[in-house]
Design a protein around this motif. Structure first.
Motif, short mmCIF file in Angstrom:
data_model
loop_
_atom_site.label_atom_id
_atom_site.label_comp_id
_atom_site.label_asym_id
_atom_site.label_seq_id
_atom_site.Cartn_x
_atom_site.Cartn_y
_atom_site.Cartn_z
N VAL A 128 0.85 -1.21 0.00
CA VAL A 128 0.00 0.00 0.00
C VAL A 128 0.88 1.25 0.00
CG1 VAL A 128 -1.67 1.34 1.36
CG2 VAL A 128 -1.99 -1.13 1.04
N ARG A 129 1.93 1.24 0.82
CA ARG A 129 2.84 2.39 0.86
C ARG A 129 3.52 2.59 -0.49
NH1 ARG A 129 8.01 2.32 1.37
NH2 ARG A 129 8.11 0.28 2.34
N PHE B 249 2.51 1.56 -3.47
CA PHE B 249 1.49 1.99 -4.43
C PHE B 249 1.31 3.51 -4.34
CE2 PHE B 249 -2.87 3.20 -5.31
CZ PHE B 249 -3.13 2.59 -6.53
N ASN B 250 1.14 4.01 -3.12
CA ASN B 250 0.94 5.45 -2.94
C ASN B 250 2.16 6.25 -3.36
OD1 ASN B 250 -1.72 5.20 -2.03
ND2 ASN B 250 -1.04 4.82 0.06
N GLU B 251 3.35 5.74 -3.06
CA GLU B 251 4.57 6.43 -3.47
C GLU B 251 4.70 6.49 -4.99
OE1 GLU B 251 7.73 4.27 -1.60
OE2 GLU B 251 7.33 5.14 0.38
N LYS C 186 2.29 6.28 -7.26
CA LYS C 186 1.26 7.18 -7.80
C LYS C 186 1.65 8.65 -7.58
CE LYS C 186 -2.66 6.38 -8.86
NZ LYS C 186 -3.38 6.30 -10.12
N ALA C 187 2.13 8.98 -6.39
CA ALA C 187 2.51 10.36 -6.09
C ALA C 187 3.71 10.81 -6.92
CB ALA C 187 2.81 10.51 -4.59
N ASP D 160 -4.10 2.96 -11.84
CA ASP D 160 -3.98 2.21 -10.60
C ASP D 160 -3.40 0.82 -10.86
OD1 ASP D 160 -5.03 4.32 -9.19
OD2 ASP D 160 -6.99 3.40 -8.86
N VAL E 163 -5.27 -1.74 -1.22
CA VAL E 163 -5.38 -0.27 -1.31
C VAL E 163 -6.82 0.15 -1.05
CG1 VAL E 163 -5.25 1.68 -2.90
CG2 VAL E 163 -3.37 0.03 -2.79
N ALA F 274 -8.28 2.43 2.31
CA ALA F 274 -8.86 3.77 2.11
C ALA F 274 -10.02 4.03 3.06
CB ALA F 274 -9.37 3.91 0.68
#
Length: 59
Positions: free
Chosen positions: A14-15, A17-19, A21-22, A33, A55, A59
């Motif tokens: 999850v971390r 994935f967010n990194e 995307k950002a 995604d 993910v 949320a």
């Protein structure tokens, strides 16, 4: 697979994935995604479907 390993995979995926995307957003090249999930899945040796599910649950 131990529960600790499962928990680590989930948190890390999850971390990651967010990194991903950002980072893509900052670079002006947003990604889907699914593509980000594939990158995170490869990082933790899971499937992209697992990462997408984790993910959504996070949320």
């Amino acid at each position: 697979m131990t529960d600790d390993l499962k928990a680590w995979k989930r948190r890390t995926a999850v971390r990651k994935f967010n990194e991903v995307k950002a980072s893509a957003e900052r670079a002006g090249d947003p990604m889907t995604d699914l593509r980000a999930a594939k990158a995170a899945a490869g990082y933790v040796d899971a499937t992209a479907e697992d990462v997408l599910r984790w993910v959504r649950e996070a949320a």
